[in-house]
Design a protein around this motif. Structure first.
Motif: not given
Length: 516
Positions: A63, A70, A82-84, A335, A354
């Motif tokens: 994330t 998170h 949360a958008t991964t 990330y 999200e």
């Protein structure tokens, strides 16, 4: 290698210490394959994990957020809201896959959200594990907010099943399957965009039962059934471990790492044979390390010492030279590095409400501007940490599952654990290569000059200039993240809700070591 790779292979070697790897100067040949890989990659000497255990670290990797942002920990063992990374890459047309033998990386924790393909290779989960009474119990727990406190125990059953229940040979028997499935995924990928494969290899996680060929080399004559494989027995004081026994334990640990290395080498050779290597950026890291008696601790709970949080990290990408870097980096920034490697902006939520973190090139290891962010004037600055980029931050909320087991081992030995101890504490740390400051909510804070005291044996006060600056950076981070943890949690770690499960489900928990 292509100027812009079309694929990313992301490897997490679960629980692997940096100082047990050949590229980091270890004097035992545990990782000849990674040593060869390091010759064409950047080797990072000062990579810092955002937490000392699997769930919050992987949630951060997926994330771009710190653990307290998170919210995934043992008291809430789910990644929600949360958008991964996988969701973002799948939306951009990449084929995505996740293969592991780690019980925390499953659909039930939502860490696999967004992957087109996923398998965690536990025979007892989700098949047998989530059938019959346990399936009913799982549904009850997730439908009843009051009962969700026990859900982390069900998710983490695989950590105990890791020993022998999953196929009779431990997670090591699953690692070749992880590699085989990854090879199949790469061969079958048809996306014009490319592919993203994430794998977690659990060999080096307790308990250690390495394949015989590696045990013969690194732990000859050691019977893995004779050494202490339960860290809670030692940490609680219920069992002592001599230095000779720890040497045997380290030998088994090295054998497990050697097995990881052999399997990774097999995967790397496959990518070369299939002409995928040059088009693939490769990230290899550990999510956290392990203690083998240092600071009178065993495992990876109850502290933030460097053997746990200063982890190995190696990255192969055309924007990075094949060399070593001594500047401090954060695993959380992988990330942004993956988004950057594939030239994907991100930041688009998969669902309304999200949080989706967009690519920040000052957070990408590939960028010339990496870590050149400064204190954010806007408190809603999203992915940017408030303090300057020379600091890394680590967060550790109380591990309720491990704590419950610790209490049970202590009670069985007639020992009462002091509640004003590190076992019941939450911790946060700020770190730079020469200094670390750890805020602890039940015992005195800890601070060390890592340049002069790398083993963290001589705690210092803020009279030291570097320590004072690091404590100030931690304070700024705490203010940014939502306040310091100054309110100690309740002492009681309750399992009362287990009694609401039926007898068969309770018996299964008992068989797996989560109930006495």
């Amino acid at each position: 290698m292509a100027t812009q790779p079309t694929n990313v292979l992301f490897v997490v070697m679960d629980t692997v210490r940096k100082d047990h790897l050949t590229p980091y100067g270890y004097d035992r040949p545990t990782t000849p394959g990674l040593e060869e890989f390091a010759a064409e990659a950047t080797v990072f000497e000062q990579a810092v994990a955002p937490a000392p255990w699997t769930l919050p670290v992987h949630a951060s990797l997926f994330t771009g957020m710190y653990p307290s942002q998170h919210g995934a920990d043992q008291e809430n063992p789910y990644l929600d809201g949360a958008t991964t990374l996988a969701e973002t890459l799948s939306r951009e047309g990449y084929d995505t896959a996740c293969y592991s033998s780690n019980a925390w990386i499953t659909p039930y924790t939502h860490l696999t959200d967004g992957f087109d393909e996923q398998d965690n290779f536990f025979e007892v989960m989700p098949g047998e594990f989530l059938s019959g009474p346990l399936a009913k119990a799982w549904q009850t727990l997730n439908d009843n907010e009051r009962l969700r406190a026990i859900a982390d125990k069900l998710v983490s059953l695989g950590n105990t099943a890791h020993e022998y229940l999953a196929g009779g040979e431990g997670a090591d028997s699953k690692t070749p399957s992880v590699i085989d499935q990854t090879q199949t995924f790469v061969s079958d990928s048809q996306s014009e965009s490319g592919w993203f494969a994430f794998i977690n290899l659990m060999d080096a996680h307790l308990p250690y039962h390495p394949p015989e060929e590696f045990k013969r080399e690194f732990a000859p004559g050691v019977d893995s059934a004779d050494v202490c494989q339960n860290s809670k027995e030692y940490n609680s004081g219920a069992r002592d471990i001599t230095e000779e026994e720890f040497e045997d334990i380290r030998g088994l640990y090295d054998a497990e790492i050697a097995h990881i290395d052999a399997e990774l080498t097999r995967l790397f050779d496959f990518l070369k044979e299939e002409d995928e290597w040059e088009d693939t950026a490769v990230v290899v890291c550990a999510d956290h390390g392990e203690l083998h008696g240092e600071h009178d601790l065993y495992g990876h709970e109850f502290c933030l010492y460097d053997p746990l949080v200063n982890v190995p990290l190696m990255v192969k990408h055309p924007a990075l030279d094949a060399n070593r870097r001594a500047d401090q980096v954060e695993l959380l920034d992988i990330y942004h590095t993956v988004l950057d490697a594939l030239d994907v902006e991100g930041g688009v939520p998969t669902s309304a409400g999200e949080t989706a973190i967009a690519r920040d090139r000052t957070r990408s290891l590939l960028s010339d501007s990496y870590r050149q962010f400064s204190r954010a004037s806007n408190p809603d600055a999203g992915q940017r940490a408030a303090p300057e980029g020379e600091y890394a931050f680590v967060e550790y909320s109380r591990p309720v599952v491990e704590l419950k087991q610790l209490e049970e081992k202590a009670k069985g030995a007639g020992i009462t654990l002091p509640t004003d101890s590190r076992f019941y504490s939450r911790m946060r740390a700020a770190r730079r290569p020469d200094a670390k400051y750890v805020r602890i909510d039940r015992i005195p804070d800890e601070a060390y000059r890592l340049d002069r005291d790398p083993d963290e044996l001589e705690p210092l006060s803020t009279d030291d200039e570097a320590i004072a600056a690091t404590e100030a950076a931690l304070s700024a981070f705490e203010e940014y993240i939502g306040g310091a943890w100054t309110d100690a949690l309740d002492d009681e770690v309750s399992d009362d809700t287990v009694e609401e499960m039926d007898d068969e489900a309770q018996e299964r928990l008992r068989d797996l070591g989560y109930l006495e």
